[in-house]
Design an enzyme around this catalytic site. Sequence first.
Site, short mmCIF file in Angstrom:
data_model
loop_
_atom_site.label_atom_id
_atom_site.label_comp_id
_atom_site.label_asym_id
_atom_site.label_seq_id
_atom_site.Cartn_x
_atom_site.Cartn_y
_atom_site.Cartn_z
N SER A 121 0.83 -1.19 0.00
CA SER A 121 0.00 0.00 0.00
C SER A 121 0.88 1.25 0.00
O SER A 121 1.73 1.41 -0.86
CB SER A 121 -0.97 -0.05 1.17
N ASP A 239 -10.59 -3.65 -5.08
CA ASP A 239 -10.14 -2.75 -4.02
C ASP A 239 -11.21 -1.71 -3.71
O ASP A 239 -11.62 -0.94 -4.57
CB ASP A 239 -8.84 -2.06 -4.44
N HIS A 292 -8.49 -4.86 -0.93
CA HIS A 292 -7.18 -4.33 -0.59
C HIS A 292 -6.43 -5.20 0.41
O HIS A 292 -6.95 -5.56 1.46
CB HIS A 292 -7.36 -2.92 0.00
#
Length: 358
Positions: A121, A239, A292
């Site tokens: 991330s 996501d 995610h």
Amino acid sequence: MAIKNHLRLLFTAGSLLATTFASPVSRFEDDDDDDTPLPVVIWHGLGDAYNADGMRQVADLAESVNPGTLVYPIRIEDAGNRDRYDSFVGNVTEQLTKVCADIAAHPILSTAPAIDAVGFSQGGQFLRGYVERCNNPPVRSLITFGSQHNGITRFRDCETNDWICRFAMAVLGTNPWSPAVQGKLVPAQYFRDPEQYEKYLEHSNFLADINNERSIKNETYKKNIAKLESFVMYMFDEDTTVVPKETSWFEDVNGTEITPLRARKLYSEDWLGLRELDRKGGLKFRTAPGDHMQLSDELLTEAFGDFFGPLNRHKGRSDPRPASHVGDEESDMGSGGRSEGRPASRGGDVESDMGNDL
């Protein structure tokens, strides 16, 4: 994440295990036949910590794929709770300067001919910042998972009892361009709203600079990205945490209009060296199934096997997959192409302490 419990790399809240620092003597030989795997550095995401269970398991998996790998989890502070806090609060430019100094001074990392890097991330764009601004030792392969390379247009939701997150997001919702916010709250420093693009260019503390979007370009950034052997960008196909999800592939999203990287001026004028890297086959677009940071052992094993390992990787062991492999979007992708493939099996999911990170 369903990873075997035997950990080859042990961590404490305050430091890497003793063997990481045991000797300043280089483990690397100046030999084409040396099969010592390059060290791997890992930068975690928002709300995570370098010594969290998920990070330990990723480190163990990286070592199991390429035995003998030294894995260094990047941290801003040695105390895990402070490192998590620093993922929300801090000046990213200052944090990156510290990370660059820590890696350059590490008794083993500093002796390596190169290192490999994986960013989860927000850790992905921060590691790209390392490549552009420092790169000492140089990164060979950079893998990013769900990273915000082209910024975010909306801030994340927080768990009800996560008061650090809730406070940070409340402040971000006021004026993300103020010097106080840009200099102190981490997600604001990669916030990029197309409707406020001029404010972004003027006030962004981090992203506008490392994306070379301002009128004066930094040629060092371009040269360092172009020197990578591989830059592998994973986008999670479902996501809902990162908005827009296409930022993971450097795509520009303005409302319903999506501009792929290869159709952007950033690429055509090669502000960052991405076009040069692409032309030599080093720019990879891959998808990961699910939301995610819902990573599987199989996907991570495949990524670490394809792109990490010894400096002179033996053919057939760590070479990148052919473009026809499912879930892969290699450098022959058309300028508007989008990968829709998925790995055949997801296997075990990543532990929940990685599941909501930015």
